[in-house]
Motif scaffolding. Structure first.
Motif, mmCIF file in Angstrom:
data_model
loop_
_atom_site.group_PDB
_atom_site.id
_atom_site.type_symbol
_atom_site.label_atom_id
_atom_site.label_comp_id
_atom_site.label_asym_id
_atom_site.label_seq_id
_atom_site.Cartn_x
_atom_site.Cartn_y
_atom_site.Cartn_z
ATOM 1 N N ALA A 72 -6.856 6.113 4.564
ATOM 2 C CA ALA A 72 -6.877 5.741 5.980
ATOM 3 C C ALA A 72 -6.829 6.953 6.900
ATOM 4 O O ALA A 72 -7.698 7.141 7.760
ATOM 5 C CB ALA A 72 -5.722 4.793 6.281
ATOM 6 N N SER A 123 2.019 5.291 0.115
ATOM 7 C CA SER A 123 1.803 6.339 1.118
ATOM 8 C C SER A 123 0.628 7.243 0.751
ATOM 9 O O SER A 123 -0.085 7.735 1.629
ATOM 10 C CB SER A 123 3.078 7.178 1.287
ATOM 11 O OG SER A 123 3.479 7.723 0.042
ATOM 12 N N ARG A 165 -1.981 -3.927 7.203
ATOM 13 C CA ARG A 165 -0.828 -4.162 6.325
ATOM 14 C C ARG A 165 -0.333 -5.598 6.545
ATOM 15 O O ARG A 165 -0.289 -6.080 7.665
ATOM 16 C CB ARG A 165 0.281 -3.171 6.666
ATOM 17 C CG ARG A 165 1.506 -3.250 5.761
ATOM 18 C CD ARG A 165 2.588 -2.344 6.281
ATOM 19 N NE ARG A 165 3.705 -2.236 5.344
ATOM 20 C CZ ARG A 165 4.893 -1.738 5.668
ATOM 21 N NH1 ARG A 165 5.125 -1.304 6.906
ATOM 22 N NH2 ARG A 165 5.857 -1.668 4.762
ATOM 23 N N GLN A 222 -0.632 -3.301 11.540
ATOM 24 C CA GLN A 222 0.174 -4.304 10.826
ATOM 25 C C GLN A 222 0.033 -5.658 11.512
ATOM 26 O O GLN A 222 -0.084 -5.740 12.739
ATOM 27 C CB GLN A 222 1.641 -3.868 10.803
ATOM 28 C CG GLN A 222 2.548 -4.750 9.959
ATOM 29 C CD GLN A 222 3.880 -4.079 9.662
ATOM 30 O OE1 GLN A 222 3.920 -2.889 9.325
ATOM 31 N NE2 GLN A 222 4.972 -4.808 9.770
ATOM 32 N N LEU A 234 0.841 -1.188 0.000
ATOM 33 C CA LEU A 234 0.000 0.000 0.000
ATOM 34 C C LEU A 234 0.879 1.241 0.000
ATOM 35 O O LEU A 234 1.738 1.407 0.866
ATOM 36 C CB LEU A 234 -0.910 0.003 1.227
ATOM 37 C CG LEU A 234 -1.914 -1.153 1.315
ATOM 38 C CD1 LEU A 234 -2.664 -1.099 2.644
ATOM 39 C CD2 LEU A 234 -2.889 -1.139 0.157
ATOM 40 N N ILE A 284 -7.678 -0.935 8.592
ATOM 41 C CA ILE A 284 -6.781 -1.270 7.486
ATOM 42 C C ILE A 284 -5.614 -2.070 8.034
ATOM 43 O O ILE A 284 -4.978 -1.657 9.018
ATOM 44 C CB ILE A 284 -6.233 -0.007 6.787
ATOM 45 C CG1 ILE A 284 -7.338 1.040 6.604
ATOM 46 C CG2 ILE A 284 -5.563 -0.374 5.475
ATOM 47 C CD1 ILE A 284 -8.471 0.604 5.730
ATOM 48 N N TYR A 327 -9.386 5.969 9.769
ATOM 49 C CA TYR A 327 -9.389 4.522 9.915
ATOM 50 C C TYR A 327 -8.087 4.056 10.549
ATOM 51 O O TYR A 327 -7.002 4.459 10.117
ATOM 52 C CB TYR A 327 -9.536 3.830 8.555
ATOM 53 C CG TYR A 327 -10.795 4.166 7.793
ATOM 54 C CD1 TYR A 327 -11.971 4.536 8.457
ATOM 55 C CD2 TYR A 327 -10.822 4.114 6.406
ATOM 56 C CE1 TYR A 327 -13.123 4.829 7.759
ATOM 57 C CE2 TYR A 327 -11.984 4.415 5.692
ATOM 58 C CZ TYR A 327 -13.116 4.776 6.375
ATOM 59 O OH TYR A 327 -14.274 5.075 5.677
ATOM 60 N N TYR A 370 -4.831 2.122 11.071
ATOM 61 C CA TYR A 370 -3.935 1.445 10.129
ATOM 62 C C TYR A 370 -2.934 0.649 10.958
ATOM 63 O O TYR A 370 -2.087 1.216 11.644
ATOM 64 C CB TYR A 370 -3.226 2.469 9.253
ATOM 65 C CG TYR A 370 -2.232 1.876 8.286
ATOM 66 C CD1 TYR A 370 -2.615 0.906 7.366
ATOM 67 C CD2 TYR A 370 -0.905 2.302 8.273
ATOM 68 C CE1 TYR A 370 -1.704 0.367 6.470
ATOM 69 C CE2 TYR A 370 0.018 1.780 7.378
ATOM 70 C CZ TYR A 370 -0.387 0.815 6.476
ATOM 71 O OH TYR A 370 0.518 0.276 5.593
ATOM 72 N N SER A 411 -7.575 -5.631 4.039
ATOM 73 C CA SER A 411 -6.227 -6.212 4.085
ATOM 74 C C SER A 411 -5.585 -6.172 2.709
ATOM 75 O O SER A 411 -6.253 -6.451 1.698
ATOM 76 C CB SER A 411 -6.294 -7.664 4.572
ATOM 77 O OG SER A 411 -6.953 -7.760 5.821
ATOM 78 N N ASP A 412 -4.289 -5.866 2.672
ATOM 79 C CA ASP A 412 -3.600 -5.836 1.376
ATOM 80 C C ASP A 412 -3.501 -7.220 0.752
ATOM 81 O O ASP A 412 -3.572 -7.392 -0.462
ATOM 82 C CB ASP A 412 -2.215 -5.205 1.506
ATOM 83 C CG ASP A 412 -1.387 -5.778 2.652
ATOM 84 O OD1 ASP A 412 -1.818 -6.764 3.280
ATOM 85 O OD2 ASP A 412 -0.297 -5.236 2.920
ATOM 86 N N ILE A 461 -2.586 5.457 1.803
ATOM 87 C CA ILE A 461 -2.698 5.465 3.263
ATOM 88 C C ILE A 461 -3.130 6.844 3.755
ATOM 89 O O ILE A 461 -4.003 6.972 4.624
ATOM 90 C CB ILE A 461 -1.367 5.042 3.908
ATOM 91 C CG1 ILE A 461 -1.051 3.586 3.551
ATOM 92 C CG2 ILE A 461 -1.431 5.211 5.426
ATOM 93 C CD1 ILE A 461 0.365 3.176 3.877
ATOM 94 N N GLU A 494 -5.934 -0.727 -3.600
ATOM 95 C CA GLU A 494 -5.851 0.662 -4.051
ATOM 96 C C GLU A 494 -6.809 0.938 -5.204
ATOM 97 O O GLU A 494 -7.366 2.036 -5.308
ATOM 98 C CB GLU A 494 -4.418 0.967 -4.476
ATOM 99 C CG GLU A 494 -3.421 0.936 -3.331
ATOM 100 C CD GLU A 494 -1.981 1.024 -3.786
ATOM 101 O OE1 GLU A 494 -1.097 1.176 -2.922
ATOM 102 O OE2 GLU A 494 -1.719 0.941 -5.006
#
Length: 245
Positions: free
Chosen positions: A64, A57, A152, A73, A55, A150, A69, A71, A115-116, A60, A124
């Motif tokens: 996000a 920047s 990562r 990991q 994702l 969100i 939201y 964010y 989730s990515d 984000i 995206e």
């Protein structure tokens, strides 16, 4: 050229125009045609790029941060670790859950997780159009929804863990899918009733192929809302929901 041969070629061309699959591409001797091989190499490169994507920047910041939201990991430290050790992408650390409990409301009907997964590009490309449709649709149906989270380096099961911690009845994990050679930007929605760390794959209902050449994001959003409404009414998802259909 006979009329039968021309008709066969026309039928093949018509079929090829309706699918991204490699059909009727022909060959040069025992090898694929140069154009076919080059297209394959391009699509393969796009798939590899999607898997390695993260994702950016700008996404984000504009998606996000602007919307407030959280964010977070997963327990994965790097992209390489995410690919090599899948189970680590299925959970977040306890301190992350504590953070989310302080930021998010609990006990909602639905918790959305983004989730990515295996294609950050898919997130995206689609989520900005898909998420508002889901949130607004849930609101119109008087279905409460928590603040989207969100993740990562997240895999499907991370949504179950987060929703369980936030005491949500249903989780929707919008995740970038493993890219194929026809689409590197496909998103899926994994929807689970009564999510928990004990959730298994058959407990989840999946809406897949959300992308511009599959199901458009706006259309998918409306369908997901109807599906969530059904899941809440019947109190099951996955295989058990199919049995009732």
């Amino acid at each position: 050229m006979s009329s039968d041969t021309k008709a066969s070629q026309d039928d093949t061309a018509d079929f090829s125009a309706k699918t991204p699959a490699r059909v009727g591409v022909g060959r040069a001797g025992t090898r694929p045609k140069t154009s076919t091989w080059l297209k394959f190499r391009v699509d393969h490169a796009l798939a590899r790029d999607a898997i390695c994507s993260e994702l950016n920047s700008e996404f984000i910041e504009k998606f996000a941060v602007v919307n407030g939201y959280p964010y977070v990991q997963s327990s994965v430290a790097t992209k390489d670790e995410f690919i090599q050790y899948p189970p680590r992408g299925k959970v977040v650390e306890e301190r992350t859950l504590t953070q989310l409990k302080s930021q998010c409301t609990q006990g909602n009907d639905v918790q959305i997780v983004v989730s990515d997964g295996l294609s950050a590009k898919a997130v995206e490309k689609n989520v900005a159009n898909l998420l508002p449709m889901i949130v607004d649709g849930l609101k119109m149906n008087n279905i409460s929804c928590g603040l989207p989270v969100i993740v990562r380096y997240g895999r499907v099961a991370v949504g179950d863990q987060i929703a369980f911690a936030l005491n949500a009845r249903v989780v929707i994990n919008l995740i970038g899918e493993r890219p194929g050679l026809s689409s590197a930007e496909g998103l899926s929605a994994y929807i689970t009733y009564n999510p928990s760390p004990q959730t298994i794959s058959s407990d989840r209902t999946v809406v897949s192929n959300i992308h511009e050449r599959g199901t458009p994001a706006v259309e998918a959003g409306a369908y997901i809302v109807r599906l969530v409404k059904t899941i809440l009414e019947r109190k099951v998802s996955g295989v058990e929901l199919q049995k009732l259909s």
